[in-house]
Design a protein around this motif. Structure first.
Motif, mmCIF file in Angstrom:
data_model
loop_
_atom_site.group_PDB
_atom_site.id
_atom_site.type_symbol
_atom_site.label_atom_id
_atom_site.label_comp_id
_atom_site.label_asym_id
_atom_site.label_seq_id
_atom_site.Cartn_x
_atom_site.Cartn_y
_atom_site.Cartn_z
ATOM 1 N N GLU A 4 19.421 60.545 -14.789
ATOM 2 C CA GLU A 4 18.669 61.324 -15.768
ATOM 3 C C GLU A 4 17.962 60.431 -16.775
ATOM 4 O O GLU A 4 16.862 60.759 -17.253
ATOM 5 C CB GLU A 4 19.600 62.306 -16.470
ATOM 6 C CG GLU A 4 20.150 63.400 -15.574
ATOM 7 C CD GLU A 4 19.064 64.336 -15.051
ATOM 8 O OE1 GLU A 4 17.976 64.379 -15.647
ATOM 9 O OE2 GLU A 4 19.303 65.015 -14.043
ATOM 10 N N GLY A 28 27.565 61.929 -19.506
ATOM 11 C CA GLY A 28 28.041 62.121 -18.143
ATOM 12 C C GLY A 28 29.496 62.520 -18.031
ATOM 13 O O GLY A 28 29.914 63.093 -17.021
ATOM 14 N N THR A 56 21.007 59.623 -5.546
ATOM 15 C CA THR A 56 21.104 60.950 -6.152
ATOM 16 C C THR A 56 21.727 61.986 -5.232
ATOM 17 O O THR A 56 22.294 62.979 -5.697
ATOM 18 C CB THR A 56 19.718 61.440 -6.582
ATOM 19 O OG1 THR A 56 18.864 61.523 -5.425
ATOM 20 C CG2 THR A 56 19.082 60.481 -7.572
ATOM 21 N N SER A 62 25.308 59.979 -12.775
ATOM 22 C CA SER A 62 24.482 61.106 -13.221
ATOM 23 C C SER A 62 23.651 60.751 -14.442
ATOM 24 O O SER A 62 22.462 61.093 -14.522
ATOM 25 C CB SER A 62 25.364 62.321 -13.514
ATOM 26 O OG SER A 62 26.269 62.053 -14.573
ATOM 27 N N THR A 82 24.366 67.286 -18.176
ATOM 28 C CA THR A 82 23.168 66.557 -17.811
ATOM 29 C C THR A 82 22.096 66.746 -18.862
ATOM 30 O O THR A 82 22.135 67.696 -19.640
ATOM 31 C CB THR A 82 22.613 67.029 -16.452
ATOM 32 O OG1 THR A 82 22.349 68.419 -16.528
ATOM 33 C CG2 THR A 82 23.608 66.754 -15.340
#
Length: 294
Positions: free
Chosen positions: A215, A188, A23, A211, A2
């Motif tokens: 972000e 990711g 999320t 993900s 991440t």
């Protein structure tokens, strides 16, 4: 992997946050994860339309993080700091080495409008016709297209992990109607994901994009705040060429004072002034060979 989040300059969001149900959801089936990745990408698509987001800077920072992920895939030790040094402190005639070449490939892929010609500049070891053929291998909805391109490139060139990920992101951008490559998949995915094929690879790509899109939205919001602050303090900068310097800060992840359109001493003073105003950060922690960024 991440993204490391930068410390925000204030607590007020300037862009809409990713919905919590995206999320927080924990899904295992291809159908459910595909739904979540579609929702995450749709939200990112809307965020990228906001003029507050400094798009070139956003893509350049994502390019750094994608290059860092590729270092992990290849078992190399270089991380963001080393990659920045390798590229931004490069002198005329120096060779960037494997790590620097990886970072430069990502930067070149993301900085220009998406085209086979631009991708050929980013991936000079492959002919434009070969790049076009690989991109054409992607069919169907966006993430499926990206996964197919990733699979076919890795099948034809098993060691071309960076190239395969760049082209997969290019296929995704094409399918979504984006003008530029937005580096997402590399950050990711896991190294073991690159050995998967078929539905297993598609599932891994959907998970990766959930993900990484989440972000990326956070990063876009943070950069929007930082860019707004930089523009707000810009009138306080009286050095000749300060306006052009500010524009450079809004397009690059990191800048050496020597790259600014000012004499060396004036460039260093301008960078220090921006740090004092909270509009820029010194990125290396060194007393010499410093790099600065928003």
């Amino acid at each position: 992997m991440t993204f490391a989040r930068d410390t925000p300059i204030d607590d007020q969001d300037t862009l809409p946050r990713m919905p919590g149900w995206i999320t927080l959801a924990r899904s295992e089936t291809l159908e459910d994860v595909a739904f979540l990745s579609g929702a995450a990408l749709a939200h990112l698509h809307l965020v990228l339309r906001h003029e507050e987001v400094p798009q070139p800077l956003f893509r350049d920072r994502l390019a750094l993080r994608a290059a860092e992920a590729c270092m992990t895939f290849s078992g190399r030790p270089e991380r963001a700091g080393e990659l920045r040094d390798t590229v931004h402190l490069l002198r005329l005639g120096d060779l960037p080495g494997p790590a620097g070449e990886t970072y430069l490939s990502w930067r070149r892929a993301a900085e220009r409008s998406l085209s086979v010609k631009a991708l050929g500049r980013a991936l000079p070891t492959f002919e434009p016709d070969q790049i076009a053929t690989w991109l054409d291998a992607g069919q169907g909805v966006p993430v499926t297209r990206a996964a197919l391109v990733l699979e076919v490139v890795l099948t034809d060139a098993p060691r071309a992990e960076t190239s395969s990920l760049i082209l997969a992101d290019a296929a995704l951008a094409q399918a979504l109607g984006w003008d530029h490559v937005v580096p997402l998949l590399a950050v990711g995915l896991k190294r073991t994901d690159l050995r998967k094929r078929g539905d297993d690879l598609r599932l891994a790509c959907h998970r990766a994009l959930v993900s990484s899109a989440v972000e990326a939205v956070r990063l876009a919001a943070d950069l929007a705040r930082r860019a707004a602050h930089l523009k707000a303090v810009a009138p306080k900068l009286r050095a000749k060429g300060a306006g052009d310097a500010v524009e450079m800060f809004l397009t690059r992840d990191a800048i050496a004072p020597s790259a600014l359109p000012l004499p060396d001493r004036a460039a260093r003073r301008l960078c220090d002034r921006l740090v004092d105003l909270g509009a820029a950060r010194e990125l290396t922690g060194r007393d010499t060979f410093r790099l600065y960024g928003v």
